[in-house]
Enzyme design. Structure first.
Site, mmCIF file in Angstrom:
data_model
loop_
_atom_site.group_PDB
_atom_site.id
_atom_site.type_symbol
_atom_site.label_atom_id
_atom_site.label_comp_id
_atom_site.label_asym_id
_atom_site.label_seq_id
_atom_site.Cartn_x
_atom_site.Cartn_y
_atom_site.Cartn_z
ATOM 1 N N GLY A 74 -15.248 -28.615 -49.339
ATOM 2 C CA GLY A 74 -16.284 -29.583 -49.667
ATOM 3 C C GLY A 74 -15.938 -30.538 -50.784
ATOM 4 O O GLY A 74 -14.779 -30.749 -51.116
ATOM 5 N N HIS B 64 -27.708 -62.694 -30.655
ATOM 6 C CA HIS B 64 -27.429 -61.317 -31.045
ATOM 7 C C HIS B 64 -26.571 -61.309 -32.318
ATOM 8 O O HIS B 64 -25.899 -62.290 -32.636
ATOM 9 C CB HIS B 64 -26.704 -60.572 -29.918
ATOM 10 C CG HIS B 64 -25.381 -61.156 -29.545
ATOM 11 N ND1 HIS B 64 -25.255 -62.341 -28.848
ATOM 12 C CD2 HIS B 64 -24.112 -60.727 -29.780
ATOM 13 C CE1 HIS B 64 -23.967 -62.607 -28.659
ATOM 14 N NE2 HIS B 64 -23.254 -61.649 -29.210
ATOM 15 N N HIS B 65 -26.586 -60.226 -33.022
ATOM 16 C CA HIS B 65 -25.881 -60.036 -34.301
ATOM 17 C C HIS B 65 -26.480 -60.890 -35.424
ATOM 18 O O HIS B 65 -25.841 -61.067 -36.462
ATOM 19 C CB HIS B 65 -24.379 -60.346 -34.189
ATOM 20 C CG HIS B 65 -23.630 -59.480 -33.215
ATOM 21 N ND1 HIS B 65 -24.135 -58.309 -32.719
ATOM 22 C CD2 HIS B 65 -22.396 -59.625 -32.653
ATOM 23 C CE1 HIS B 65 -23.255 -57.768 -31.890
ATOM 24 N NE2 HIS B 65 -22.205 -58.544 -31.834
ATOM 25 N N ASN C 241 -10.521 -27.299 -49.716
ATOM 26 C CA ASN C 241 -11.168 -26.547 -50.798
ATOM 27 C C ASN C 241 -12.686 -26.514 -50.624
ATOM 28 O O ASN C 241 -13.432 -26.448 -51.592
ATOM 29 C CB ASN C 241 -10.770 -27.094 -52.168
ATOM 30 C CG ASN C 241 -11.032 -28.586 -52.302
ATOM 31 O OD1 ASN C 241 -11.590 -29.212 -51.404
ATOM 32 N ND2 ASN C 241 -10.608 -29.151 -53.423
ATOM 33 N N GLU D 176 -17.866 -33.778 -56.736
ATOM 34 C CA GLU D 176 -19.318 -33.825 -56.849
ATOM 35 C C GLU D 176 -19.857 -32.512 -57.419
ATOM 36 O O GLU D 176 -20.823 -32.500 -58.192
ATOM 37 C CB GLU D 176 -19.951 -34.098 -55.487
ATOM 38 C CG GLU D 176 -19.350 -35.273 -54.714
ATOM 39 C CD GLU D 176 -19.661 -36.625 -55.324
ATOM 40 O OE1 GLU D 176 -20.061 -36.678 -56.503
ATOM 41 O OE2 GLU D 176 -19.509 -37.638 -54.624
ATOM 42 N N ASP E 13 -17.300 -60.483 -29.943
ATOM 43 C CA ASP E 13 -17.307 -61.678 -29.089
ATOM 44 C C ASP E 13 -17.168 -62.981 -29.870
ATOM 45 O O ASP E 13 -16.647 -63.966 -29.352
ATOM 46 C CB ASP E 13 -18.557 -61.707 -28.199
ATOM 47 C CG ASP E 13 -19.862 -61.704 -28.967
ATOM 48 O OD1 ASP E 13 -19.869 -61.269 -30.131
ATOM 49 O OD2 ASP E 13 -20.882 -62.125 -28.389
ATOM 50 N N GLY F 228 -13.897 -46.039 -56.346
ATOM 51 C CA GLY F 228 -14.113 -44.626 -56.059
ATOM 52 C C GLY F 228 -14.911 -44.329 -54.813
ATOM 53 O O GLY F 228 -15.756 -43.438 -54.813
ATOM 54 N N GLU G 87 -14.889 -51.120 -38.694
ATOM 55 C CA GLU G 87 -14.632 -52.182 -39.670
ATOM 56 C C GLU G 87 -14.462 -51.659 -41.094
ATOM 57 O O GLU G 87 -13.695 -52.235 -41.880
ATOM 58 C CB GLU G 87 -15.772 -53.218 -39.634
ATOM 59 C CG GLU G 87 -15.770 -54.098 -38.399
ATOM 60 C CD GLU G 87 -16.484 -53.498 -37.206
ATOM 61 O OE1 GLU G 87 -16.556 -54.161 -36.157
ATOM 62 O OE2 GLU G 87 -16.980 -52.341 -37.337
ATOM 63 N N ASP H 75 -10.674 -32.250 -48.058
ATOM 64 C CA ASP H 75 -11.226 -32.026 -46.722
ATOM 65 C C ASP H 75 -12.552 -32.763 -46.533
ATOM 66 O O ASP H 75 -12.846 -33.262 -45.434
ATOM 67 C CB ASP H 75 -11.387 -30.526 -46.422
ATOM 68 C CG ASP H 75 -12.129 -29.748 -47.516
ATOM 69 O OD1 ASP H 75 -12.585 -30.372 -48.503
ATOM 70 O OD2 ASP H 75 -12.237 -28.514 -47.387
#
Length: 572
Positions: A480, A123-124, A478, A484, A38, A421, A60, A451
């Site tokens: 996951g 608000h916000h 692959n 990591e 708004d 990253g 966003e 994925d």
């Protein structure tokens, strides 16, 4: 409320929002990313009035990623959010732009000047009457801020921050109170383009630096060139490539510098990234007695865990705001002018052979064509399929590291987020890049994303469909978060994901079955057949490929980098 400028004082009155978006358009930006809220709705009414297109996004964060991808292809981007709830969702994306030198204008619609003056509980907000809190947050990830309030200096502030954005190649932050959009400002200013030219180097200092560089260059027995991302970000690609062509010196790029050099040149030898490099590349670079380093960003992932073996005593660094020759630094001397003069004056040099680098799959990596696809086989094969002027995006993970082993055709634009990253960046960035590519002539846009990463931004595919964009999306299935797993927790539950029926998402997001297509590829031969399909390769509409690969198969460079990251994470 904001104080109006008397119309009698304006030669060509124009609404402020029209002025703002006209300046954005003058940057070469044709599409605006973001979401309505708004506090920015009145401002958004001016987007079509100046001939810009509202791209729109689903959230966003993705909008910020999209503006990032758009800017990497077009040279600058713009994202519009609303106060507080909208802008904070975009902060991660804008921080990535700051980290990686990507010029994006972040325009934030704020409450009216009257509301701010009266400290209304709106608000916000945080409910504490502080309307500057979010602007203060964004100062840390912006090279310039225009926290606008009064029309009398609004146009000047806009020009100032946009100039800084282009000169520093980093994001800027502009607030537009809801009642400022329609306030009159001086439109005559628009007849004078903003000057984005870099300040000239001090001539005497530049000449001295050029002489010093030439002295060491002519004395070197086996010099090499190493090009990195800041050559792209700080508009030194033309000077860099002319230097590479004319010198004939063996030339390599860092991972973040992929795409900065014409890789069809005979003296281009591939990617240097310390221990993650091809053995021939590593030997030539590290045994060189002079490395001409252009636009270096020596981060962990860009150097395979800080495994560069290059002495500063054998290095000349060219940057946007200094040149360093061995340990002697010359501040305020921009690389563009120095590179140009060195190229003009260098004459004959000692040129060593450049190692062979092609998209031929090594014999050891060929394997059974009916067998599973491996990283070592995939990336050279992708290189054989790529076309000149493709836009190629790779997500943080196996794709980011694997693309190193691909030799690009002429004019390929590479986009990856090696330094920041942020997992999930590439899907939103693909939307922005595909839109920019469409505006430039519909060059193919190709995304390689894991994925796990895909699940973070998958809904942005709906924006691609809505805008009739035609990317080819390879989702590497692959199981996951492989990157990591290599750092920590190979079998940990937190690195697992729910398996999706990815191919069905185009239908879920409303794609016309006649203007979209999906594929599942599990063997090398199936991928070769797909690459040989002329319709597929012509990219006539959005296409989605499920590309299955082994769970713990990764490029060598990723494994080395993750090992170093794991050790650093564990240090006390």
């Amino acid at each position: 409320m904001a104080t109006d400028i008397p119309l009698a004082n304006l030669k060509e009155p124009i609404d402020f929002a029209e002025y703002l978006f006209t300046r954005i358009k003058q940057l070469g930006i044709q599409s605006i990313h973001g979401l309505p809220g708004d506090y920015n709705l009145v401002t958004l009414d001016y987007v079509p009035k100046v001939g810009l297109t509202w791209a729109g996004n689903v959230n966003e964060l993705n909008a910020g990623y999209a503006a990032d991808g758009y800017a990497r292809v077009k040279g600058a981007g713009c994202v519009v959010t609303t106060f507080g709830v909208g802008e904070l969702s975009a902060v991660n994306a804008l921080a990535g732009c700051y980290s990686e030198f990507v010029p994006v204008a972040h325009i934030v619609g704020t409450p009216s000047t009257r509301s701010i003056r009266n400290n209304m509980l709106l608000h916000h907000t945080l409910g504490n009457g502080d309307f500057n809190v979010f602007a203060n947050m964004s100062k840390q990830i912006s090279c310039a801020v225009a926290n606008l309030f009064e029309p009398h200096d609004a146009a000047q502030q806009v020009d100032n921050v946009l100039r800084e954005m282009m000169l520093q190649s980093r994001p800027v932050y502009i607030t537009v109170p809801s009642d400022l959009s329609s306030k009159k400002v001086e439109g005559e200013r628009l007849k004078t383009p903003i000057d984005f030219s870099y300040p000239a180097n001090d001539l005497e200092k530049e000449e001295y630096v050029v002489d010093v560089v030439l002295k060491y260059l002519h004395a070197a027995k086996n010099p090499v060139i190493l090009v990195d991302a800041c050559a792209i970000r700080h508009r030194a690609v033309a000077e860099t490539n002319e230097f590479v062509r004319k010198s004939g010196l063996p030339t390599f790029c860092a991972p973040m510098g992929k795409g900065a050099v014409d890789e069809t040149l005979p003296n281009y030898g591939g990617v240097y990234a310390g221990d993650g490099s091809n053995e021939n590349v590593r030997e030539i670079v590290e045994s060189s007695d002079l490395v001409l380093s252009i636009g270096a960003i020596k981060s962990d992932f860009n150097t395979t865990g800080f495994t560069y073996q290059i002495s500063q005593l054998q290095t000349i660094d060219f940057h946007s705001n200094y040149v360093r020759v061995r340990w002697s630094e010359y501040p305020g001397i921009r690389m563009n002018g120095v590179l140009k003069k060195v190229t003009e004056r260098m004459g004959k040099l000692n040129v060593s052979p450049t190692p062979a680098f092609s998209n031929k799959v090594a014999a050891v990596d060929q394997g059974d064509l009916n067998g599973e696809i491996t990283q070592a086989w995939l990336w050279p094969t992708v290189g054989q399929w790529l076309q000149p002027h493709d836009v190629v995006l790779t997500e943080t993970g196996t794709a980011n590291f694997g693309i190193w082993e691909t030799r690009f055709p002429k004019g390929v634009v590479a986009a990856s987020q090696v330094l920041w990253g942020s997992i999930g960046w590439s899907v939103g960035a693909c939307q922005g890049a595909a839109l920019a590519a469409k505006e430039l002539g519909d060059n193919r846009t190709i995304l390689f994303v894991g994925d796990g990463s895909f699940q973070l931004g998958a809904q942005e595919v709906s924006t691609m469909i809505r805008r009739n964009l035609k990317p080819i999306i390879f989702c590497i299935c692959n199981d996951g978060y492989t990157i990591e797993r290599f750092i920590h927790g190979e079998d940990a539950e937190y690195n697992d994901i729910q398996e999706w029926k990815n191919k069905e998402l185009l239908n879920v997001f409303g794609a016309d079955p006649k203007k979209s297509k999906t594929f599942t590829v599990k063997t090398k031969q199936q991928l070769l057949d797909l690459f040989a399909d002329k319709e597929f390769s012509s990219a006539p509409y959005i296409q989605f490929v499920e590309l299955y690969m082994p769970k713990m198969d990764a490029p060598k460079s990723l494994a080395i980098t993750c090992e170093v990251a794991a050790k650093n994470n564990a240090k006390q």
